[in-house]
Scaffold this motif. Structure first.
Motif, PDB file in Angstrom:
ATOM      1  N   CYS A   1       0.817  -1.217   0.000  1.00 49.49           N
ATOM      2  CA  CYS A   1       0.000   0.000   0.000  1.00 49.49           C
ATOM      3  C   CYS A   1       0.851   1.268   0.000  1.00 49.49           C
ATOM      4  CB  CYS A   1      -0.922   0.009   1.217  1.00 49.49           C
ATOM      5  SG  CYS A   1      -2.225  -1.248   1.153  1.00 49.49           S
ATOM      6  N   LEU A   2       2.138   1.158   0.321  1.00 42.34           N
ATOM      7  CA  LEU A   2       3.011   2.331   0.252  1.00 42.34           C
ATOM      8  C   LEU A   2       3.087   2.893  -1.163  1.00 42.34           C
ATOM      9  CD1 LEU A   2       5.942   1.076   2.504  1.00 42.34           C
ATOM     10  CD2 LEU A   2       4.375   2.936   3.038  1.00 42.34           C
ATOM     11  N   GLU A   3       2.874   2.033  -2.147  1.00 48.83           N
ATOM     12  CA  GLU A   3       2.907   2.457  -3.542  1.00 48.83           C
ATOM     13  C   GLU A   3       1.516   2.414  -4.167  1.00 48.83           C
ATOM     14  OE1 GLU A   3       5.518   3.584  -5.718  1.00 48.83           O
ATOM     15  OE2 GLU A   3       6.196   4.043  -3.704  1.00 48.83           O
ATOM     16  N   ASP A   4       0.493   2.563  -3.353  1.00 50.35           N
ATOM     17  CA  ASP A   4      -0.866   2.588  -3.893  1.00 50.35           C
ATOM     18  C   ASP A   4      -1.046   3.798  -4.793  1.00 50.35           C
ATOM     19  OD1 ASP A   4      -3.678   1.122  -3.014  1.00 50.35           O
ATOM     20  OD2 ASP A   4      -3.958   3.169  -3.736  1.00 50.35           O
ATOM     21  N   GLU A   5      -1.845   3.603  -5.827  1.00 54.19           N
ATOM     22  CA  GLU A   5      -2.060   4.688  -6.781  1.00 54.19           C
ATOM     23  C   GLU A   5      -2.829   5.851  -6.158  1.00 54.19           C
ATOM     24  OE1 GLU A   5      -6.007   2.491  -8.686  1.00 54.19           O
ATOM     25  OE2 GLU A   5      -4.211   2.762  -9.903  1.00 54.19           O
TER      26      GLU A   5
ATOM     27  N   GLU B   1      -3.146   8.547  -3.442  1.00 54.07           N
ATOM     28  CA  GLU B   1      -2.192   9.225  -2.573  1.00 54.07           C
ATOM     29  C   GLU B   1      -2.601   9.146  -1.109  1.00 54.07           C
ATOM     30  OE1 GLU B   1      -0.128  13.664  -2.083  1.00 54.07           O
ATOM     31  OE2 GLU B   1      -1.633  13.271  -3.638  1.00 54.07           O
TER      32      GLU B   1
ATOM     33  N   SER C   1      -1.583   5.764   0.242  1.00 52.96           N
ATOM     34  CA  SER C   1      -0.128   5.728   0.375  1.00 52.96           C
ATOM     35  C   SER C   1       0.334   6.505   1.599  1.00 52.96           C
ATOM     36  CB  SER C   1       0.521   6.288  -0.893  1.00 52.96           C
ATOM     37  OG  SER C   1       1.917   6.370  -0.760  1.00 52.96           O
ATOM     38  N   SER C   2      -0.267   7.655   1.836  1.00 53.02           N
ATOM     39  CA  SER C   2       0.111   8.465   3.001  1.00 53.02           C
ATOM     40  C   SER C   2      -0.248   7.760   4.304  1.00 53.02           C
ATOM     41  CB  SER C   2      -0.574   9.826   2.932  1.00 53.02           C
ATOM     42  OG  SER C   2      -0.215  10.526   1.765  1.00 53.02           O
TER      43      SER C   2
ATOM     44  N   LYS D   1       2.273   5.029   4.934  1.00 49.28           N
ATOM     45  CA  LYS D   1       3.533   5.591   5.427  1.00 49.28           C
ATOM     46  C   LYS D   1       3.420   6.002   6.898  1.00 49.28           C
ATOM     47  CE  LYS D   1       5.088   7.280   0.920  1.00 49.28           C
ATOM     48  NZ  LYS D   1       5.357   8.474   0.078  1.00 49.28           N
TER      49      LYS D   1
ATOM     50  N   ALA E   1       8.337   0.242  -7.988  1.00 49.54           N
ATOM     51  CA  ALA E   1       7.504   0.151  -6.788  1.00 49.54           C
ATOM     52  C   ALA E   1       8.227  -0.618  -5.691  1.00 49.54           C
ATOM     53  CB  ALA E   1       6.175  -0.522  -7.124  1.00 49.54           C
TER      54      ALA E   1
ATOM     55  N   ASN F   1      10.949   1.592  -4.164  1.00 49.47           N
ATOM     56  CA  ASN F   1      10.406   2.657  -3.311  1.00 49.47           C
ATOM     57  C   ASN F   1       9.938   2.105  -1.966  1.00 49.47           C
ATOM     58  OD1 ASN F   1      10.871   4.544  -5.324  1.00 49.47           O
ATOM     59  ND2 ASN F   1       8.804   4.399  -6.156  1.00 49.47           N
ATOM     60  N   ILE F   2       9.302   0.945  -1.996  1.00 45.83           N
ATOM     61  CA  ILE F   2       8.820   0.338  -0.755  1.00 45.83           C
ATOM     62  C   ILE F   2       9.976   0.006   0.172  1.00 45.83           C
ATOM     63  CG2 ILE F   2       7.695  -1.712   0.216  1.00 45.83           C
ATOM     64  CD1 ILE F   2       5.890  -1.717  -2.280  1.00 45.83           C
TER      65      ILE F   2
END
Length: 1369
Positions: free
Chosen positions: A1048-1052, A1054, A1057-1058, A1061, A1095, A1098-1099
Motif C-alpha cells: 500500500c506504500l505504492e498505492d495509486e 495518494e 499511500s500516506s 507511510k 515500486a 520505493n517500498i
C-alpha cells in the motif's frame, strides 16, 4: 655613542648575547639574581631603579647599570610583590609617555646641530628599550596568570575576582598597550631615519601582538582588544608590514575562531584610519589564492575564514565589492562552509555596497551590472548541491527582502525559486523557503491585497488605457510586458542604460509603487473608474507592476497543495512555519489559504506540544476577534463547513479555549443570539452551527447549555428542524451533554415532551433518509443518557418501528422467520426496513453500553463502601479477626464474581437470551441473519444490504455465539458484495469485532489483510485504517501478511499511500522497531509478487529508512547476505542487492559484508548486482578511516575480479549449452532423415525390384557383423544397392580383407552422416525431410552424388564390401 639596542628573540636572550657581544649591542652584562635578595634588599633595588628613572633623564635607561637592574626586575616580574610590580609598571610607562613628545621635537632641530644624530640614536634606543620591557611585562604577567589558573584549576570566570584581591592588573595592561599603540602612530621616521621602522622592531611588535590575540580572555576586554587591533593595523598598513602580517593573521584565523571578529576590526580600523585597504585586500587575496581543496579537510578553518569574509563585508562593503572577484572561484570548491560564507558576503554587499549610486553614468552602470551579477549568483546558489548552502542562500534572500534590496525585476523569479524549494528533501531548506515566502509577503511591493481576480480586473482596464494613450505602439508595448507565467522581466545585458535605471528607480521608490498600485486597485474596486496615473511612461510602469503583482499572487497561490503536504511533515519546523505562512497568506487574501488553514485543525491531536501550540495560536489569531459577534460568526461558519475530523479538532480547541478563558462570555452570549435568531438575517444553518459550537464549549463548562434549555427544545425540534434537519441532531447532542443538574431540571419540567420528541424523531418519517440516520443515532444515545429507565423506552421505540414496517408483532415475525416465509419481507418498503434494522441494532449497542455503565457504577459504589468501612472500623482484635476470616473465605472476591456473572448474563440476554427464551432484540437476530444470507435480494437492494450488514455486525459485537455463527457470512459479503459501500462498512465492522473477540477473528487474519487488495479506494483506505489501529494498539499480530500493508506504500491513491507511510512511521516507534524483524519476511514475499521494479525499490527504501539504529543495520547486513544462498532467481538477487545498497553502513557493517563474501560470490556475475555493490563501496569510502579504506579497496578489487571470472564462466556455460542444443537438434534431423530413407527402401522392395534379388536375401546378421556400431545401415545399404546396379562388374574382395580390418565398414558408414551434416545449415527447417518424402529416388541419387564428391575412396570401399556380400550369398 651608546651601544644600539636590538630586540632579542626572548627576554633571557639579552644575557646570552653578552657572550658574543662585541660592544656594539646593548645587552645585560651584570644581571642581579633577584631571587636571592632579601625583602629589604629587593625593596631597596626597586626603589632605587624607580628613583633613577624618575630623577634622571628618560635616556638614562641606556646606562648599563640601570639597564641591568631593570632587566633583572623585569625578568623576575612574576615573583615580585604587587606594590613592586605597580611601581615598576608606572615608572616605565611614565618614562615612555614623556619620551614620545621628544620624538616630535626632533623635527624642529636643525641639521647643523652636531649633537642631533647622537640624540636621535639615544632616543631611538630608549624608545626600543622602554617598549621592549613594557611588552615583556605584559607577556610575563599574562603567562603567570594563565599558569596559576591552570595549576589551581580555577575557572576563568573567577579570574577577575582573584585579580581584585591581588592587584588590579587589567587596567594596567590596557594602559600599557594603549601607550604602545600611541607610540606607533607618531612620526617614527624621525627616529629610524626612513619611512618605515627597521624590520627588527616591526617583527617584534607584530609577533607579540599576534601572540596576545591567541588569548581569548584578552579579547573579551575592549581596553585590551582595541590597542592590539591598532598595533597590528598600524604595523601592517602605515609601516607596510602587510605581507608578513597577512600570513600570520591568516594562520590565526584558521587556528582560532575567537580572533575572527578582532581581525576584521583590525582591517576595518586600518582602512578607516589611513584610508588604505591594503591589509584587507591582502587578506582577501590570500583567501582567494588558497586551494579550495584544502578547505575540505580543514572544516574548522573553512568556517573561520568564511566568518571573516562575512565580517569584512559587513565593515568594508565597498572594498569587498571591488575585490569579491578574488574569492568567487571558491563557489566551485567542495567546501559548503566557504560557499555559505560567500553567499552571505554577496547578500551583505547587495544591501550595503550599492546604496549610494552617485557619480558618472558609466560608473553607475558598472555598479548596477555588478549588483545584478551578484543577484544572479544568489539565484544560482539556490540550487547548490549542499542543503546548507541552499538554506543559507534562501535566508540571504529573506534578508534582502527585509532590507527592500530586491527590485521588482527579480521579485517573481525569487518567489518561483522559493516555491520550488518547498519540496526540497532537506528540512533546513524547506524551513528557509517558508521563511522567505513569509518575508516576501510581508514586504511585497504590490499592496496588502493580493487577490488574483482583483489584479486581473485592474490590469485589464489599465491595458485598455495604455492602448488609448498609444494606439500606434500599443501592441508592441503589451508584448514587451511580462506574461502571467513567464519570467519577471529582468533587464537584459543590452538594456542596462535604461532598464537598469528603471529598476533602480523602482527599488528606491518601492513604497511609492506599492501605494500607486494599491490606489489603482481600490478605485477600480469601488466605483469602476480609473485614476489618472500620469503620462504614458507612468502608465507603462503601472501596467508592468500590475503584471508582476499578478504573477506573484499566482505563484503564491500555486504553493497551496505543497503547503498541505508540509502540514503532514514529520519535521516540527515544517509544520510550524507552514502554519505561519498560511496565516500570512490569509492576511493578504491569497486564494486557497482559507481552505488550507482548515486542514490545519487536525494537527491539534499531535503529540508534539509545539505543534499544538502553533495551531492554537494560529486559531486564536485568525478566528478570535475583539468583536464578540465577529468571533461567534467565525466559529459557527467554521463548524458548518467542517467535516467530521475537523469538527473533532474544533471541539478540542474550543473546549481548551473555554477552559483557559480565551473564549469570553460575550462570545458565548453572541452564539446564543445566533442560535435563538436574535440577530437579524440568521439562517437555520447558522443557528445549527452556533449550537454546535456551544455543545463543544459545554465539554469544559457543562453549565453553558442549561441556561437556554427551553430554547434548545423549541428550536432544535421545532419548525426550524424541518428547514435544516441536522438541527435536530445537534439538539440531541446538546441534550446528551447536559450537566447532571440540568438533566434533573429538564426531566422535572418537560421530561415527557422531550422523550416524546425524541421518540417521534426515531420512529417518525418527517426527516429525510440523508439526515435521519445521524439524528436517530444521537437521539437514541440521548435517551440512554437522560432517561431513568432507557430500556423500556427503547423497547417501545423498537416495537413502534416494527409495527410500522411489518404491521405485525414480534411473535409473528419469529414464526414467519422459523417457517422460512418471505411474505413479510416482500410486503414492506426497503427504506422502512432499513430504518428498523438501524434502530434495533443501535438500541442493542446502547443497551450494551448502558449495562457496562451500570456495572461501573456498582463497582464504584462498592469501592466507596469498602473505603468507608475501612475508615470506620474499630481497632479491636475482634474486628481484625473478622476481616481476616472474610479475606480467607474470599467474600470480597465472591461479590466481584457475582457482579461479573450478572454483567455477562445481561449482555447475553440482549441478543441470545436464555436457552429457550428470546427477548425483543433476540427475536430479530434470526430474521436478520436469514435476511443477510439472501444474496439475490441483497444485491437487488444495496441500501438494504448496507443497513442489514451493519445491524448484523452490531449484533455480532454484542454476542460471541452469534458472532461465531455469522462470521463466515460477514467475510463472504466483505469479499463478494458488489457494492463498495457494503464492503467498506463490513471492513470497519471487522475492526470492531477484532477488538471485541480477538480469538474468534485470529484465524481470519489473512482475509482481513486481503481487503488491502480490494479494487475500491474507500475499502482499501478503511482497511488500512482498521489494520493500523489493530496493529499499533497490539490487538493483532503484525507478522505473516504485513507485506500487503507494505504494498500500500505504492498505492495509486495518494491518501492510501500516506496512511500506509504513517502506519510504518508509527510502527517504527514501538519498542525496538518491529520493522527490523519484519523486513526480511517482507522482502521475501515482495520478491515473489508481480511488482514493478520501481515500486519495489520505493517500498524497500522507505522501510529501510525507518531503521535508525546502527546495530540493527549491521544485523540486517548479515541477514540479507544469507538470503543469497537460498535464492536462484536473478531478479531476487538484484532486489536483495538493492536492499543492501540502501543500508547505512558502519565499519562493523562493512566488516560483516566482507566476511559474508562466500554467501553471495555466486551472484556477482550479474551486472545489476555488482552495480549495487559498487554503490555500497562508494558510500563506505566517504566515512571510512584510512585503515578501513584499505580493506574496502581490497574488497572492491576482489569484487571486480570475481565479477569478471563469474561472467566468463557463465558465458562459457551458455555457449556450451547452445552448442549442446545444436548437436541434439542436428542428431534429431539425421535420425528423421534416416527413418525416411528406410521407409523409401521398403517401398521399393514391395514393388518387386528383380534387378538385385540378392539385396532382399541379404542376411541381417551379416550386415550386423560387418557393421556392429552402425547408425545409418539402411541409408548406406540403399546407396550400396543403387551403386551395385550402376557398376555390376566390380572386384570381389577376399574375406581376409574383411577380417583384417573389422572396423572398416564402421568407418565407411560414419563418413556418410558426416558428409551429410556438412551440408546442413545450423538451423534446419525440415525442408530436406519433406523433399525426401516427395521424391525418394531422386533424393537418393542426389545424396549419393554428394557422397561421391566428398569421399570417393570411402564410397569405393563401401561398394566393394556390398558386392562381396552379394557374391558370397
Amino acid at each position: 655613542m651608546a651601544p644600539r639596542f636590538l630586540f632579542p628573540q626572548t627576554l633571557r636572550s639579552l644575557e646570552d648575547e653578552h657572550a658574543d657581544d662585541d660592544g656594539d649591542r646593548r645587552c645585560a652584562r651584570n644581571p642581579i639574581d633577584v631571587a636571592s635578595l632579601s625583602r629589604s634588599q629587593l625593596e631597596e633595588l626597586v626603589k632605587g631603579v624607580a628613583f633613577d628613572l624618575s630623577d634622571k633623564e628618560v635616556f638614562c635607561i641606556e646606562e648599563q647599570d640601570i639597564f641591568d637592574r631593570v632587566y633583572s626586575l623585569v625578568l623576575n616580574f612574576s615573583s615580585l610583590a604587587h606594590s613592586y610590580k605597580l611601581n615598576m609598571v608606572e615608572t616605565l610607562r611614565s618614562n615612555l609617555t614623556v619620551l614620545l613628545p621628544s620624538v616630535d621635537l626632533l623635527s624642529r632641530a636643525g641639521d647643523d646641530d652636531p649633537t642631533v644624530f647622537d640624540k636621535i640614536a639615544s632616543l631611538r634606543n630608549a624608545f626600543k628599550i622602554y617598549t621592549f620591557f613594557l611588552v615583556s611585562i605584559v607577556l610575563l604577567e599574562e603567562a603567570s596568570i594563565s599558569s596559576s589558573n591552570n595549576n589551581s584549576k580555577v575557572p576563568s570566570t573567577s579570574r577577575k575576582r582573584q585579580a581584585v584581591h591581588s592587584w588590579n592588573w587589567d587596567p594596567q595592561r590596557g594602559r600599557i598597550l594603549n601607550l604602545i599603540a600611541n607610540s606607533l602612530e607618531i612620526n617614527l621616521s624621525l627616529l629610524f631615519g626612513s619611512t618605515d621602522p627597521d624590520e627588527n622592531y616591526l617583527a617584534f611588535m607584530v609577533k607579540n601582538a599576534l601572540s596576545m590575540f591567541e588569548n581569548s580572555t584578552l579579547l573579551k576586554d575592549s581596553e585590551t582588544r582595541d590597542p592590539l587591533c591598532r598595533i597590528l593595523g598600524t604595523c601592517a598598513t602605515k609601516y607596510h608590514y602587510t605581507a608578513q602580517a597577512s600570513a600570520s593573521i591568516m594562520h590565526l584565523i584558521h587556528k582560532h575562531d575567537f580572533v575572527v571578529t578582532s581581525m576584521a576590526d583590525t582591517a576595518a580600523w586600518a582602512e578607516k584610519k589611513y584610508a588604505d585597504g591594503t591589509l584587507a585586500y591582502s587578506l582577501i587575496r590570500e583567501i582567494g589564492r588558497t586551494n579550495p581543496k584544502s578547505y575540505v579537510k580543514d572544516t574548522a578553518g573553512a568556517e573561520n575564514v568564511g566568518r571573516f569574509l562575512v565580517e569584512l563585508a559587513e565593515r568594508l562593503p565597498n572594498l569587498m565589492s571591488t575585490n569579491v572577484g578574488l574569492v568567487i572561484p571558491h563557489f566551485g570548491g567542495d567546501s559548503y562552509k566557504i560557499r555559505n560564507a560567500l553567499v552571505s558576503v554577496l547578500g551583505k554587499l547587495v544591501v550595503k555596497a550599492f546604496k549610494d549610486m552617485e557619480g558618472e553614468v558609466s560608473s553607475k552602470s558598472i555598479r548596477l551590472r555588478t549588483k545584478q551579477a551578484m543577484l544572479e549568483i544568489l539565484l544560482e546558489r539556490c540550487r547548490d548541491v549542499s542543503a546548507y548552502t541552499r538554506g543559507r542562500t534562501l535566508h540571504v534572500w529573506g534578508e534582502l527582502c527585509e532590507e527592500h534590496a530586491i527590485s521588482i525585476g527579480f521579485w517573481n523569479e525569487v518567489a518561483t525559486v522559493a516555491a520550488g524549494r518547498l519540496e526540497d528533501k532537506s528540512s533546513i531548506v524547506r524551513k528557509a523557503a517558508l521563511s522567505l515566502l513569509i518575508m516576501m509577503l510581508q514586504h511585497n511591493p504590490f499592496g496588502p491585497q493580493l487577490q488574483v481576480g482583483l489584479f486581473k480586473a485592474t490590469l485589464e482596464q489599465y491595458k485598455k488605457r495604455l492602448n488609448e494613450l498609444e494606439p500606434d505602439q500599443a501592441e508592441s508595448v503589451v508584448d514587451d510586458l511580462p506574461s502571467d507565467s513567464g519570467s519577471s522581466g529582468r533587464p537584459s545585458e543590452g538594456e542596462h542604460g535604461g532598464a537598469e535605471a528603471v529598476s533602480t528607480e523602482q527599488q528606491e521608490s518601492l513604497s511609492d509603487s506599492q501605494l500607486q498600485v494599491e490606489e489603482a486597485k481600490c478605485i477600480v474596486q469601488k466605483d469602476g473608474r480609473l485614476p489618472d496615473v500620469g503620462n504614458l511612461e507612468q502608465t507603462r510602469a503601472l501596467v508592468a507592476s500590475l503584471e508582476a503583482g499578478l504573477t506573484f499572487s499566482k505563484s503564491i497561490a500555486a504553493t497551496m497543495p505543497t503547503l498541505i503536504q508540509l502540514m503532514a511533515s514529520s519535521s516540527v519546523t515544517d509544520v510550524e512555519n507552514t502554519i505561519l505562512l498560511l496565516m500570512r497568506c490569509k492576511q493578504f487574501q491569497i486564494e486557497g489559504a482559507e481552505a488550507c488553514l482548515r486542514k490545519m485543525l487536525p494537527l491539534v491531536f499531535s503529540q508534539d506540544k509545539s505543534i499544538y501550540d502553533a495551531v492554537e495560536n494560529a486559531f486564536i489569531t485568525i478566528y478570535i476577534k475583539a468583536n464578540p459577534i465577529e468571533t461567534a460568526k467565525n466559529l459557527l461558519n467554521l463548524a458548518i463547513d467542517s467535516n467530521i475530523g475537523d469538527l473533532a479538532a474544533l471541539e478540542l480547541i474550543v473546549s481548551a479555549l473555554v477552559s483557559k478563558g480565551d473564549l469570553s462570555n460575550n462570545t458565548i452570549s453572541a452564539l446564543w443570539d445566533f442560535f435563538c435568531f436574535n440577530i437579524s438575517g440568521t439562517t437555520a444553518e447558522q443557528s445549527r452551527g452556533a449550537l454546535s459550537v456551544l455543545c463543544m464549549a459545554a465539554i469544559s463548562c457543562n453549565g453553558i447549555l442549561g441556561s437556554h434549555l427551553q430554547d434548545i427544545i423549541d428550536i432544535g425540534f421545532g419548525r426550524w428542524a424541518k428547514i435544516d434537519p441536522l438541527l435536530a441532531r445537534t439538539a440531541c447532542i446538546a441534550i446528551h451533554r447536559l450537566s447532571e443538574e440540568d438533566r434533573k431540571k429538564m426531566l422535572a419540567n418537560s421530561g415527557n415532551r422531550v422523550f416524546g420528541l425524541l421518540g417521534s424523531l426515531v420512529t417518525g418519517s418527517w426527516l429525510p433518509d440523508s439526515t435521519w440516520y445521524a439524528a436517530a443515532d444521537k437521539a437514541i444515545s440521548a435517551v440512554y443518557t437522560i432517561h431513568p429507565a432507557p430500556e423500556a423506552f427503547a423497547a417501545d421505540m423498537v416495537k413502534k418501528s416494527l409495527i410500522t414496517v411489518f404491521h405485525a408483532s414480534g411473535e409473528d415475525l419469529q414464526n414467519e422467520t422459523e417457517d422460512g416465509a418471505t411474505t413479510a419481507l416482500t410486503e414492506v418498503q426497503v427504506a422502512k426496513l432499513s430504518r428498523f434494522l438501524f434502530i434495533v441494532s443501535h438500541v442493542a449497542m446502547n443497551q450494551l453500553l448502558y449495562i457496562e455503565s451500570c456495572i461501573r457504577k456498582v463497582q464504584k459504589q462498592k469501592t466507596s463502601k469498602d473505603k468507608a468501612l475501612e475508615s470506620q472500623k474499630d481497632d479491636t482484635n475482634g474486628a481484625h479477626k473478622d476481616d481476616d476470616i472474610n479475606a480467607e473465605l474470599g467474600v470480597s472476591a465472591s461479590e466481584d464474581a457475582i457482579i461479573d456473572s450478572l454483567s455477562e448474563r445481561a449482555e447475553k440476554e440482549i441478543v441470545s437470551g436464555g436457552s429457550s427464551d428470546k427477548y425483543l432484540i433476540g427475536l430479530c437476530a434470526p430474521f436478520l441473519s436469514n435476511l443477510c444470507r439472501n444474496f439475490n435480494l441483497m444485491q437487488k437492494y444495496p441500501e438494504l444490504q448496507a443497513s442489514g450488514m451493519l445491524a448484523l455486525a452490531r449484533f455480532m459485537v454484542i454476542d460471541a455465539g452469534f458472532c461465531e455463527a455469522n462470521l463466515q457470512l460477514l467475510f463472504t459479503v466483505v469479499e463478494k458484495a458488489p457494492s463498495e459501500t457494503v464492503r467498506s462498512t463490513c471492513t470497519i465492522c471487522l475492526g470492531d469485532l477484532a477488538v471485541r473477540f480477538p480469538n474468534l477473528l485470529e484465524p481470519w487474519t489473512e482475509n482481513m489483510y486481503s481487503r488491502l487488495r480490494d479494487p475500491s479506494v474507500s475499502v482499501r483506505k478503511n482497511a488500512v485504517l482498521v489494520l493500523s489501529h489493530l496493529i499499533l494498539n497490539d490487538m493483532m499480530k503484525v507478522k505473516g501478511h504485513i507485506n500487503e500493508m507494505a504494498i500500500c506504500l505504492e498505492d495509486e491513491e495518494e491518501r492510501i499511500s500516506s496512511l500506509a507511510k504513517l502506519f510504518f512511521h508509527e510502527l517504527s516507534k514501538k519498542g525496538a522497531n518491529p520493522i527490523y524483524n519484519l523486513l526480511p519476511d517482507i522482502l521475501g514475499k515482495l520478491c515473489n509478487q508481480n511488482l514493478k521494479k520501481e515500486a519495489f525499490c520505493n517500498i524497500m527504501q522507505f522501510l529501510i529508512g525507518s531503521i535508525k539504529k546502527d546495530k540493527q543495520m549491521e544485523a540486517l547486513v548479515e541477514k540479507l547476505c544469507n538470503r543469497f544462498c537460498g535464492v536462484t532467481d536473478v531478479k531476487q538477487w538484484e532486489y536483495i542487492a538493492y536492499c543492501l545498497a540502501q543500508l547505512t553502513f558502519t565499519e562493523k557493517g562493512m566488516k560483516k559484508l566482507i566476511e559474508s563474501f562466500k554467501t553471495y560470490e555466486h551472484v556477482l556475475s550479474e551486472d545489476s548486482v555488482i552495480e549495487h555493490f559498487k554503490t555500497i563501496i562508494t558510500k563506505a569510502k566517504k566515512f571510512a578511516k584510512p585503515e578501513i579504506k584499505a580493506c574496502i579497496e581490497e574488497f572492491e578489487e576482489k569484487l571486480n575480479k570475481f565479477h569478471i571470472e563469474k561472467k566468463e564462466q557463465d558465458a562459457t556455460a551458455r555457449n556450451a549449452q547452445v552448442h549442446q542444443e545444436k548437436v541434439v537438434e542436428r542428431a534429431g534431423l539425421v535420425a528423421a532423415t534416416n527413418k525416411n530413407y528406410e521407409s523409401d527402401e521398403s517401398d521399393i522392395s514391395e514393388e518387386g525390384d528383380t534387378a538385385e534379388p540378392s539385396m532382399e536375401a541379404t542376411s541381417p546378421s551379416e550386415d550386423n557383423s560387418a557393421d556392429p556400431n552402425s547408425n545409418g545401415t539402411v541409408e548406406d545399404s540403399g546407396r550400396s544397392s543403387e551403386l551395385s546396379r550402376v557398376e555390376p562388374s566390380v572386384e570381389v574382395t577376399s574375406p581376409e580383407d574383411d577380417s583384417a580390418d573389422p572396423k572398416s565398414d564402421e568407418t565407411v558408414e560414419d563418413s556418410g552422416p558426416s558428409s551429410e551434416l556438412s551440408q546442413v545449415e545450423p538451423v534446419s527447417d525440415g525442408n530436406e525431410v519433406q523433399s525426401v518424402k516427395r521424391s525418394a529416388k531422386s533424393r537418393r541419387h542426389k545424396k549419393s552424388n554428394m557422397k561421391d564428391q566428398a569421399s570417393n575412396a570411402n564410397t569405393s570401399r563401401r561398394i566393394s564390401t556390398r558386392t562381396r556380400a552379394k557374391v558370397e550369398f
